[in-house]
Scaffold this active site. Structure first.
Site, mmCIF file in Angstrom:
data_model
loop_
_atom_site.group_PDB
_atom_site.id
_atom_site.type_symbol
_atom_site.label_atom_id
_atom_site.label_comp_id
_atom_site.label_asym_id
_atom_site.label_seq_id
_atom_site.Cartn_x
_atom_site.Cartn_y
_atom_site.Cartn_z
ATOM 1 N N ASP A 43 0.884 -1.160 0.000
ATOM 2 C CA ASP A 43 0.000 0.000 0.000
ATOM 3 C C ASP A 43 0.916 1.201 0.000
ATOM 4 O OD1 ASP A 43 -2.778 0.817 -0.031
ATOM 5 O OD2 ASP A 43 -2.326 1.836 1.848
ATOM 6 N N TYR A 76 1.289 9.305 -9.184
ATOM 7 C CA TYR A 76 1.790 10.656 -8.948
ATOM 8 C C TYR A 76 3.200 10.874 -9.494
ATOM 9 C CZ TYR A 76 -2.202 11.329 -5.816
ATOM 10 O OH TYR A 76 -3.474 11.445 -5.306
#
Length: 198
Positions: A67, A152
């Site tokens: 994660d 990102y």
């Protein structure tokens, strides 16, 4: 030896195969085709373990998961665990970038520091679990740059580089990124646990 990677993200599967191959020759990393669990943890560690447990339970194989997200200092560490859905429930990468850039639009360069965090987790079918953390420091750019990477990467400039993560060669990113650091730490743990359990 086989492990299942608990993600439906094809980019992540390929990236992890490239990261793990030099560390663990002969390890076969399988893509996960089971149901996606509800990621209702409050931390990266909790969410990584939720995914790894679900994949191990579904396949009966050792499972690895991660994660990860971008954490911006001036936003108190946000988007953090909400990185994938920062721009809304559609989990649209462009919307995520657009919102974050808008939120930081008035911030000077000195206030654009942040880092990527990745927690890599391992869950064995017998219930044994481990999790480790990797970080990649840098700053948020004012506009996207580069077509490589995902998420990102186009707006994140890692420390020590003058380009975005999306502009770095794959071998550099795979050696330095938060995911690389986390899985490099998980590699010896994975080797030891699999050797003792299988």
């Amino acid at each position: 030896m086989r492990v299942v990677l608990a993600t439906h993200n094809a980019h992540k599967v390929e990236e992890l195969r490239r990261i793990l191959a030099p560390m663990l020759p002969g390890l076969e990393v399988l893509a996960y085709d089971g149901p996606e669990p509800v990621e209702n943890g409050a931390t990266f560690t909790e969410n990584a373990l939720i995914k790894a447990r679900a994949a191990a339970a579904h396949t009966g194989l050792p499972a690895i998961a991660d994660d990860s997200g971008v954490c911006v200092d001036v936003l108190g560490g946000a988007p953090g665990i909400f990185s994938a859905r920062w721009g809304g429930p559609a989990r649209d990468s462009e919307e995520n970038l657009r919102l974050l850039l808008w939120q930081l639009s008035d911030m000077t360069d000195e206030h654009r520091a942040g880092h990527f965090t990745c927690v890599a987790a391992l869950a064995l079918p017998n219930g044994v679990e481990r999790a480790v953390t990797g970080e990649w420091s840098g700053r948020i750019l004012r506009e996207p740059a580069g077509a490589g990477g995902f998420g990102y990467d186009p707006i994140f400039q890692p420390d020590g580089h003058d380009v975005s993560a999306a502009e770095l060669p794959a071998d550099v990113k795979n050696a330095e990124s938060h995911r690389a650091v986390a899985f490099a730490a998980l590699g010896p743990v994975l080797t030891e646990l699999l050797a003792n359990s299988y």
